[in-house]
Design a protein around this motif. Structure first.
Motif, PDB file in Angstrom:
ATOM      1  N   UNK A 133       0.819  -1.206   0.000  1.00  0.00           N
ATOM      2  CA  UNK A 133       0.000   0.000   0.000  1.00  0.00           C
ATOM      3  C   UNK A 133       0.852   1.253   0.000  1.00  0.00           C
ATOM      4  N   UNK A 134       0.282   2.317  -0.608  1.00  0.00           N
ATOM      5  CA  UNK A 134       0.921   3.612  -0.447  1.00  0.00           C
ATOM      6  C   UNK A 134       0.033   4.466   0.449  1.00  0.00           C
ATOM      7  N   UNK A 135      -0.938   3.840   1.124  1.00  0.00           N
ATOM      8  CA  UNK A 135      -1.769   4.595   2.072  1.00  0.00           C
ATOM      9  C   UNK A 135      -3.179   4.076   2.247  1.00  0.00           C
ATOM     10  N   UNK A 158       6.069   1.406   2.243  1.00  0.00           N
ATOM     11  CA  UNK A 158       7.422   1.971   2.212  1.00  0.00           C
ATOM     12  C   UNK A 158       7.696   2.832   3.452  1.00  0.00           C
ATOM     13  N   UNK A 159       8.798   2.524   4.118  1.00  0.00           N
ATOM     14  CA  UNK A 159       9.134   3.243   5.352  1.00  0.00           C
ATOM     15  C   UNK A 159       9.311   4.748   5.097  1.00  0.00           C
ATOM     16  N   UNK A 160       8.763   5.544   5.961  1.00  0.00           N
ATOM     17  CA  UNK A 160       8.865   7.018   5.902  1.00  0.00           C
ATOM     18  C   UNK A 160       8.295   7.648   4.636  1.00  0.00           C
ATOM     19  N   UNK A 161       7.500   6.901   3.884  1.00  0.00           N
ATOM     20  CA  UNK A 161       6.964   7.493   2.649  1.00  0.00           C
ATOM     21  C   UNK A 161       5.458   7.694   2.713  1.00  0.00           C
ATOM     22  N   UNK A 162       4.859   7.387   3.853  1.00  0.00           N
ATOM     23  CA  UNK A 162       3.434   7.706   4.005  1.00  0.00           C
ATOM     24  C   UNK A 162       3.295   8.598   5.238  1.00  0.00           C
ATOM     25  N   UNK A 163       2.187   9.326   5.331  1.00  0.00           N
ATOM     26  CA  UNK A 163       2.071  10.277   6.435  1.00  0.00           C
ATOM     27  C   UNK A 163       1.882   9.530   7.766  1.00  0.00           C
ATOM     28  N   UNK A 164       2.317  10.177   8.854  1.00  0.00           N
ATOM     29  CA  UNK A 164       2.218   9.566  10.183  1.00  0.00           C
ATOM     30  C   UNK A 164       0.762   9.192  10.474  1.00  0.00           C
ATOM     31  N   UNK A 165      -0.133  10.068  10.056  1.00  0.00           N
ATOM     32  CA  UNK A 165      -1.559   9.839  10.274  1.00  0.00           C
ATOM     33  C   UNK A 165      -2.036   8.576   9.565  1.00  0.00           C
ATOM     34  N   UNK A 183      12.322  -1.084   3.862  1.00  0.00           N
ATOM     35  CA  UNK A 183      13.346  -0.096   3.481  1.00  0.00           C
ATOM     36  C   UNK A 183      13.354   0.018   1.959  1.00  0.00           C
ATOM     37  N   UNK A 184      12.447   0.784   1.425  1.00  0.00           N
ATOM     38  CA  UNK A 184      12.351   0.907  -0.027  1.00  0.00           C
ATOM     39  C   UNK A 184      11.150   1.748  -0.381  1.00  0.00           C
ATOM     40  N   UNK A 185      10.781   1.742  -1.671  1.00  0.00           N
ATOM     41  CA  UNK A 185       9.608   2.523  -2.058  1.00  0.00           C
ATOM     42  C   UNK A 185       8.415   1.611  -2.333  1.00  0.00           C
ATOM     43  N   UNK A 186       7.323   2.212  -2.790  1.00  0.00           N
ATOM     44  CA  UNK A 186       6.100   1.429  -2.999  1.00  0.00           C
ATOM     45  C   UNK A 186       6.319   0.295  -4.000  1.00  0.00           C
ATOM     46  N   UNK A 187       7.058   0.560  -5.070  1.00  0.00           N
ATOM     47  CA  UNK A 187       7.308  -0.482  -6.063  1.00  0.00           C
ATOM     48  C   UNK A 187       8.044  -1.685  -5.469  1.00  0.00           C
ATOM     49  N   UNK A 188       8.969  -1.416  -4.519  1.00  0.00           N
ATOM     50  CA  UNK A 188       9.674  -2.522  -3.860  1.00  0.00           C
ATOM     51  C   UNK A 188       8.687  -3.386  -3.069  1.00  0.00           C
ATOM     52  N   UNK A 415      11.426  -4.240   7.980  1.00  0.00           N
ATOM     53  CA  UNK A 415      12.211  -5.259   7.281  1.00  0.00           C
ATOM     54  C   UNK A 415      13.073  -4.613   6.197  1.00  0.00           C
ATOM     55  N   UNK A 416      14.221  -5.264   5.906  1.00  0.00           N
ATOM     56  CA  UNK A 416      14.972  -4.820   4.721  1.00  0.00           C
ATOM     57  C   UNK A 416      14.187  -5.184   3.465  1.00  0.00           C
ATOM     58  N   UNK A 417      14.559  -4.591   2.347  1.00  0.00           N
ATOM     59  CA  UNK A 417      13.906  -4.920   1.087  1.00  0.00           C
ATOM     60  C   UNK A 417      14.527  -6.199   0.536  1.00  0.00           C
TER      61      UNK A 417
END
Ligand SMILES: *Cc1c(COP(=O)(O)O)cnc(C)c1O
Length: 431
Positions: A133-135, A158-165, A183-188, A415-417
């Motif tokens: 998910x991206x959110x 993805x870690x740190x790529x979605x809002x805290x909320x 540890x990666x982006x949504x595609x990972x 987790x690592x990617x």
């Protein structure tokens, strides 16, 4: 009713199977073997019914051979247990607010119906829902499947790529909901999900389901609120309805086109996208040419290869509709923000980027006063409170259901990617 694979017409299965497997052979999407029709007289009749009974009736036309109307109604009243509001903006533009569910986006409709159906059709097996998910999808899936017997949910983001909320809304539940930041982006994240589905060891041991918008159950649920638009507007306006749909994977628009194909007299649709404009370009020049996905303000629509597009092509072919009847428009971040400002300054209406894109596309396409425009409100502005507060220079109210989760502890793993790492986690925890 049966459903066929649009890439392989010989693969024909029932609803229960389509619900459980999601995708057919050759990555093919399932589609109803015929679209049930309701004549105008009966449409007017069902518009007088309440939302739950009308929705149960509509859905029963697709699946009544597998579940009784009575059981369906019970499940639908559990799934659709929140209001939809049609808000007038001007004399001939309104917003259908679909974001009053537990996770404040329209995705609650499709995912909550899907979870009720999986629960209904599954009595013994253990099903694992694995979603990237991206959110919004993660939140809807986590809440819809929370505490449902025999279903385990794993959500990667993805870690740190979605809002805290956003994170708090689905990473604080526990029980059968596990969340993992990668540890990666949504595609990972998406790739780890894909690899799991292709892994023989995992496939032998689990029933995996991804709960994404390719699942036909989600689309069938979404047909229902297009009928609700007509129930809430004056009969005088019913012949001139134009609906603008903020689109990413095009599931929402597919559901609307199915409603039209059933007989609901929607005059026109607008496919409203952000700068990820594969579809508007295709409708203009006939060339399918996805570009690299661009990050925009309307992040849930950052999709350049919309996975429901083949269903839309199928619908146009079945109905002998011409693709040039479908309006489309892409809206930049700059114009999205201008639309948010305009809706607030001129009409005192607070909105968020996805819905604002639909408004912007609609405004430019309404050509005469007789036309009645609806844009779909797909997310609650509170989900974007920081941005909205800055743009409008206000402090918006955050609904209680959101503030409750903000205080709770985040239970996510990190987790690592790395696929083998993820795979051993699945094997150790679920076999
Ligand atoms: C998912 C989403 C969309 C896009 O819907 P599709 O059915 O994928 O086209 C639009 N707005 C919001 C807020 C969403 O979460």
């Amino acid at each position: 009713m049966k459903f066929y694979n649009i890439n392989n017409h010989n693969e024909i299965i029932n609803f229960e199977k389509a619900l459980k497997i999601g995708l057919g052979k050759n990555q093919g999407l399932f589609f109803p073997i015929f679209i049930p029709k309701i004549n105008l007289k009966n449409i007017n009749k069902i518009l007088d019914m309440d939302f739950i009974n009308r929705s149960s009736y509509i859905i029963s036309l697709f699946i009544k051979n597998e579940i009784s109307l009575e059981n369906l109604t019970k499940n639908i009243s559990k799934a659709f247990n929140f209001p939809l509001k049609l808000i007038n903006i001007t004399n001939n533009i309104s917003c259908l607010e679909l974001f009053h569910g537990p996770t404040l986006s329209f995705k609650d409709f499709g995912v909550r119906f899907m979870s009720q159906m999986l629960h209904y059709f599954n009595k013994q097996e253990k099903i694992i829902i694995l979603t990237a998910t991206s959110g919004d999808t993660g939140a809807a899936v986590a809440h819809a499947f929370y505490n449902i017997d025999n279903i385990e949910v794993i959500i990667l983001y993805p870690k740190n790529k979605i809002s805290v909320l956003q994170e708090k809304l689905f990473c604080t539940l526990g029980k059968n909901i596990k969340t993992i930041s990668i540890e990666g982006d949504f595609d990972d994240c998406q790739k780890l999900v894909k690899q799991s589905f292709e892994d023989m060891t995992l496939r032998k041991n689990f029933i995996l389901n991804s709960a994404n918008s390719i699942n036909i159950s989600r689309l069938i649920a979404q047909i229902c609120y297009y009928f609700e638009v007509f129930a809430q507007i004056l009969p005088d306006n019913r012949n001139n309805v134009i609906i603008s749909v903020p689109s990413g994977n095009f599931g929402n628009l597919t559901a609307g086109l199915i409603a039209k194909s059933m007989g609901l007299p929607i005059k026109k649709f607008i496919a409203a996208t952000n700068s990820n404009d594969t579809v508007p370009r295709y409708l203009k020049n006939g060339i399918w040419d996805p570009q690299k996905t661009i990050a925009t303000l309307s992040n849930s629509m950052d999709v350049s290869c919309p996975n429901n597009w083949p269903r839309i092509i199928e619908l146009f072919q079945i109905n002998n509709w011409n693709l040039n009847q479908l309006f489309s428009q892409s809206t930049s971040d700059y114009l999205t923000e201008q639309s948010i400002l305009k809706l607030y300054n001129k009409y005192k209406y607070i909105t968020e980027p996805h819905s604002a894109i639909a408004y912007h596309a609609l405004e430019s396409k309404i050509t005469n006063k007789k036309e009645f425009g609806i844009f779909l409100g797909t997310a609650h502005p509170a989900k974007f409170q920081k941005y909205i507060n800055e743009v409008l220079n206000i402090t918006i109210n955050v609904p209680k259901k959101l503030t409750y989760y903000i205080k709770k502890e985040n239970l996510s793993y990190n987790f690592p990617n790395n696929f083998s790492y993820f795979k051993s986690f699945l094997i150790n925890n679920y076999i």
